[in-house]
Design a protein around this motif. Structure first.
Motif, short mmCIF file in Angstrom:
data_model
loop_
_atom_site.label_atom_id
_atom_site.label_comp_id
_atom_site.label_asym_id
_atom_site.label_seq_id
_atom_site.Cartn_x
_atom_site.Cartn_y
_atom_site.Cartn_z
N ASN A 31 0.84 -1.20 0.00
CA ASN A 31 0.00 0.00 0.00
C ASN A 31 0.87 1.25 0.00
O ASN A 31 1.30 1.73 1.04
CB ASN A 31 -0.92 -0.02 1.23
CG ASN A 31 -1.86 1.17 1.26
OD1 ASN A 31 -2.09 1.84 0.25
ND2 ASN A 31 -2.41 1.45 2.43
N ASP A 32 1.11 1.79 -1.19
CA ASP A 32 1.98 2.96 -1.34
C ASP A 32 1.12 4.22 -1.37
O ASP A 32 1.06 4.95 -2.36
CB ASP A 32 2.79 2.82 -2.63
CG ASP A 32 3.92 3.84 -2.74
OD1 ASP A 32 4.33 4.38 -1.69
OD2 ASP A 32 4.38 4.08 -3.86
N HIS A 33 0.45 4.50 -0.26
CA HIS A 33 -0.62 5.50 -0.23
C HIS A 33 -0.13 6.93 -0.41
O HIS A 33 -0.87 7.79 -0.91
CB HIS A 33 -1.38 5.40 1.10
CG HIS A 33 -0.53 5.74 2.29
ND1 HIS A 33 -0.52 6.98 2.85
CD2 HIS A 33 0.36 4.99 2.99
CE1 HIS A 33 0.33 6.99 3.86
NE2 HIS A 33 0.87 5.79 3.97
N ALA A 34 1.11 7.24 -0.02
CA ALA A 34 1.60 8.62 -0.09
C ALA A 34 2.50 8.85 -1.30
O ALA A 34 2.74 10.01 -1.66
CB ALA A 34 2.33 9.00 1.19
N ARG A 92 -11.59 10.18 -5.24
CA ARG A 92 -11.68 8.81 -4.74
C ARG A 92 -11.31 7.85 -5.86
O ARG A 92 -12.14 7.18 -6.47
CB ARG A 92 -13.09 8.52 -4.22
CG ARG A 92 -13.63 9.53 -3.23
CD ARG A 92 -12.65 9.83 -2.11
NE ARG A 92 -12.34 8.65 -1.32
CZ ARG A 92 -11.31 8.57 -0.51
NH1 ARG A 92 -10.48 9.59 -0.39
NH2 ARG A 92 -11.09 7.48 0.18
N TRP A 93 -10.01 7.81 -6.11
CA TRP A 93 -9.47 6.99 -7.21
C TRP A 93 -8.18 6.35 -6.76
O TRP A 93 -7.37 6.97 -6.05
CB TRP A 93 -9.22 7.86 -8.44
CG TRP A 93 -8.56 7.15 -9.59
CD1 TRP A 93 -9.17 6.44 -10.58
CD2 TRP A 93 -7.16 7.10 -9.88
NE1 TRP A 93 -8.25 5.94 -11.46
CE2 TRP A 93 -7.00 6.34 -11.06
CE3 TRP A 93 -6.02 7.62 -9.26
CZ2 TRP A 93 -5.74 6.08 -11.62
CZ3 TRP A 93 -4.77 7.37 -9.81
CH2 TRP A 93 -4.65 6.60 -10.99
N ALA A 94 -7.97 5.12 -7.14
CA ALA A 94 -6.73 4.43 -6.87
C ALA A 94 -6.35 3.59 -8.08
O ALA A 94 -7.21 3.17 -8.86
CB ALA A 94 -6.85 3.53 -5.64
N THR A 102 -2.92 5.59 -4.33
CA THR A 102 -4.01 6.55 -4.43
C THR A 102 -3.40 7.93 -4.58
O THR A 102 -2.19 8.10 -4.45
CB THR A 102 -4.90 6.48 -3.17
OG1 THR A 102 -6.00 7.38 -3.33
CG2 THR A 102 -4.13 6.85 -1.92
N VAL A 103 -4.25 8.92 -4.88
CA VAL A 103 -3.74 10.27 -5.14
C VAL A 103 -4.30 11.28 -4.14
O VAL A 103 -4.07 12.47 -4.28
CB VAL A 103 -4.08 10.73 -6.58
CG1 VAL A 103 -3.37 9.85 -7.60
CG2 VAL A 103 -5.59 10.70 -6.82
#
Length: 439
Positions: free
Chosen positions: A256-259, A293-295, A283-284
């Motif tokens: 999970n590379d969220h940042a 709300r896009w990944a 995610t962005v």
């Protein structure tokens, strides 16, 4: 503690529904213990097996959890009642939310070219130009990007993948401390969490190895900007994890590379090198906008087919209007410059706060990302103490499983001058709590 709520019902379904009503209306609060199976069975005049079946259904749906000798209790975030973060008291500086600085986000302008008419996009759910942009984005950092897909945010994508891979009762290895919404999600899906310790380099390999030996079906971790601890993989840590995961052929690995773009650390991915089944999620929301709300995800072909098959049967596709907006921002030179500035700014602010805390003898963790994790002895004393000085920080209990107490501070909007004042107030609070609680 015992509850005074009166559970009713003559069948397992009725008993489960009665408990659910109590949880939904707030009478049965998180942490409240349900009666032991035999006692409730005697009180209702049913067999212990009927009550046990009801409790099993509630566990599988994430409404209750079983704590061995501690009995069955209402889950900390039951699936039938949404847990929102506490409202920030008026007049306090909010450092608890984990949000980016609004001044470092681009303006969200919907595309001028709207989708013509009412038609289905199921035959072509992803814009080809956005797919190409995602492949370039991921591939530039070493993620195999032949197979990509989209979803309505990282949690949506992770939930969908887990739902097609696992069944209630299966075990998932999760970071500890870890992202509270993800911990809540996994529990609400009826899955069992196996805590995996983290440090400044991310998940600890020996903890992952131990979790795999228990038979976990999935492993979820962040390679950088780990939330809330801030750890990021070193090359040595990455290589060790690759070796640990290489033999885990039965476990799905979710990275999970969220940042990502504002993590202030290089990506050292395990995808394509260790696990046979894997997903890399991005995610962005941290750098393009929380309303996007896009990944995107890259994954092995089997996982891609299973995810997209379930997506096809539910929402069908991610809005093309949303995809157009994301593509426009990702390919805009001005937005890319703003994201680069945000990355540098967050690093400077996070580092400044860590330095000010260290100067006062307060240890903290935050090698990357927007947050710092500060170990403390008494979370409530620190949160309430800082509140009296005008600061609002997050108690660590929401993020922890078996790890020690702490508080999370979001430094994304904290200028260095403010960091000095916060650190001084933090030191004062620690001194006050030691005097109150005996040091």
């Amino acid at each position: 503690m015992a509850t005074q709520y009166e559970i009713s019902g003559a069948t397992a379904k009725e008993i489960a529904a009665s408990v659910e009503r109590g949880v939904t209306d707030g009478t049965l609060e998180p942490g409240v213990a349900l009666p032991p199976v035999r006692r409730l069975a005697d009180g209702l005049g049913v067999s212990p097996g009927t009550v046990a079946t009801a409790y099993k259904e509630l566990r599988q749906r994430g409404i209750v959890v079983t704590r061995g000798r501690g009995g069955t209790v209402v889950a900390s975030s039951p699936a039938v009642a949404s847990r929102r973060p506490p409202k920030v008291p008026e007049g306090l500086r909010d450092l608890a939310g984990g949000h980016p600085d609004p001044g470092l986000l681009p303006a969200l302008v919907p595309p001028s070219r709207l989708s013509p008419g009412a038609r289905s996009h199921r035959s072509a759910p992803r814009l080809e130009r956005l797919e190409d942009a995602v492949r370039d984005w991921l591939g530039a950092e070493g993620v195999p990007a032949e197979h990509v897909t989209f979803a309505h945010g990282a949690l949506d994508l992770i939930a969908r993948v887990l739902s097609v891979e696992l069944r209630p009762g299966d075990a998932v290895a999760m970071e500890d401390p870890g992202y509270h919404h993800l911990l809540d999600l996994v529990t609400a899906m009826g899955l069992r969490i196996v805590p995996v310790a983290v440090d400044d380099e991310g998940v600890r390999p020996e903890a992952v190895r131990g979790a795999l030996r228990t038979g976990v079906r999935a492993v979820v971790f962040s390679p950088r900007a780990q939330n809330p601890y801030g750890g990021c993989f070193s090359e040595g840590r990455r290589q060790t994890l690759v070796e640990v995961l290489r033999d885990a052929s039965d476990a799905l690995v979710i990275e999970n590379d969220h940042a990502s773009a504002v993590a202030d650390a290089p990506l050292r991915t395990v995808t394509g090198a260790g696990p046979a089944r894997w997903v890399h999620v991005r995610t962005v929301s941290k750098f393009l906008g929380t309303d996007l709300r896009w990944a995107a995800a890259a994954c092995d072909p089997v996982t891609l087919a299973r995810h997209d098959g379930r997506l096809l049967l539910t929402s069908g596709w991610v809005s093309h209007l949303l995809q157009e907006t994301v593509h426009g921002l990702m390919t805009d030179s001005g937005t890319r410059a703003l994201v680069a500035r945000a990355r540098e700014t967050y690093a400077r602010r996070r580092t400044a706060l860590g330095r000010e805390l260290a100067a006062r003898g307060i240890a903290s963790h935050g090698a990357s990302g927007m947050n710092l994790w500060v170990p403390v002895r008494d979370e409530s004393a620190v949160v309430n103490g800082l509140r009296s000085y005008g600061w609002w920080v997050a108690a660590g209990a929401r993020f922890r499983l078996a790890s020690g107490p702490g508080v999370r501070i979001t430094a994304a909007g904290l200028e260095p001058a403010d960091a000095e004042r916060l650190a001084s107030d933090f030191a004062a609070v620690l001194g006050e709590s030691e005097a109150t609680y005996g040091g």
